[in-house]
Enzyme design. Structure first.
Site, PDB file in Angstrom:
ATOM      1  N   SER A   1      62.770  22.108 -24.174  1.00  0.00           N
ATOM      2  CA  SER A   1      63.894  21.508 -24.890  1.00  0.00           C
ATOM      3  C   SER A   1      63.461  20.173 -25.458  1.00  0.00           C
ATOM      4  CB  SER A   1      65.073  21.290 -23.943  1.00  0.00           C
ATOM      5  OG  SER A   1      66.074  20.505 -24.553  1.00  0.00           O
TER       6      SER A   1
ATOM      7  N   TYR B   1      67.682  17.473 -15.784  1.00  0.00           N
ATOM      8  CA  TYR B   1      67.319  18.550 -16.702  1.00  0.00           C
ATOM      9  C   TYR B   1      66.209  18.123 -17.669  1.00  0.00           C
ATOM     10  CZ  TYR B   1      67.655  22.177 -20.264  1.00  0.00           C
ATOM     11  OH  TYR B   1      67.357  23.183 -21.160  1.00  0.00           O
TER      12      TYR B   1
END
Length: 242
Positions: free
Chosen positions: A143, A165
């Site tokens: 990501s 994350y």
């Protein structure tokens, strides 16, 4: 099975980007193993993709070493090699997230257990099969939020008030880089990709594009030609800063 067909394993393949990646690879003629933690959901995904090509559910929990070993043994029994490994399985935990000064350590631990240690565990277990392929491909679904340069850029889409994350994806990118170094003298290519902001369970379906769109860049990395990059990080628009 037809040993002339290319083979692929996609983790977290019962839904979202993993499901659509498996669909697109199957449509391109791959034998695709759907690595799924839950038997019922895995079998349902296998049935849903039956018309798209040769898809096979294999029980695989990336946090469970015995499960990963069993999956590798099964695939190794059915295939001579693994042409593509897609480390797609991932989680995001809302409870306990925050900037480093506030994030709960247990949230970091649980997130890393899937997003980093899970990917490393699967890669280590399946690497012998990937090495047997004529030109293996390892794709780590990352990501832009894992980009350190994006985090330091004001207004960047990668800057959010969370740490667990993004940090897990930063570590995943480091795995990509070091694997590319380790395998540099082989035909194997290892890359990180950002599939974009897709409507999935991970973000409560707030994403702005269908997972089928995000899967396209994953498949692109999985099917790179011999002169394609290795040790890179890219999305649908090109290179992403580390």
């Amino acid at each position: 099975m037809d040993t002339n067909k290319p083979t692929a394993l996609v983790t977290g393949a019962n839904k979202g980007i993993g499901f659509e990646t498996a669909r697109q690879l199957a449509q391109q003629g791959f034998t695709v193993w759907l690595g799924c933690r839950d038997d019922e959901r895995g079998k349902a995904a296998e049935a849903a993709l039956a018309d798209d090509g040769d898809v096979r559910f294999v029980q695989l929990d990336v946090t469970d070493p015995e499960s990963v070993t069993a999956a590798a043994n099964r695939i190794g029994d059915e295939a001579e090699a693994l042409d593509v490994l897609v480390n797609n399985a991932g989680i995001a935990i809302a409870d306990g997230e925050g900037f480093p000064g506030a994030v709960q350590l247990e949230t970091i631990r649980q997130t890393f257990d899937v997003n980093f240690y899970g990917a490393l565990r699967v890669t280590q277990e399946f690497l012998p099969l990937v090495r047997k392929a004529r030109a293996g491909r390892i794709v780590n679904v990352s990501s832009t939020m894992g980009s350190i340069s994006a985090a330091l850029t004001p207004g960047s889409v990668g800057r959010f008030p969370i740490f667990a994350y993004p940090a897990s994806k930063t570590l995943l990118n480091s795995l990509t880089a070091w694997l590319a170094v380790e395998l540099g003298a082989t035909p194997i290519k290892v890359n990180s990709v950002c599939p974009g902001f897709n409507a999935t369970d991970l973000n409560n379906h707030t994403g702005t594009q269908h997972p089928a769109e995000g899967a396209k860049v994953v498949v692109q990395a999985a099917t790179l030609p011999a002169d394609g990059p290795s040790g890179s990080f890219f999305d649908a628009n090109g290179s992403v800063g580390w």
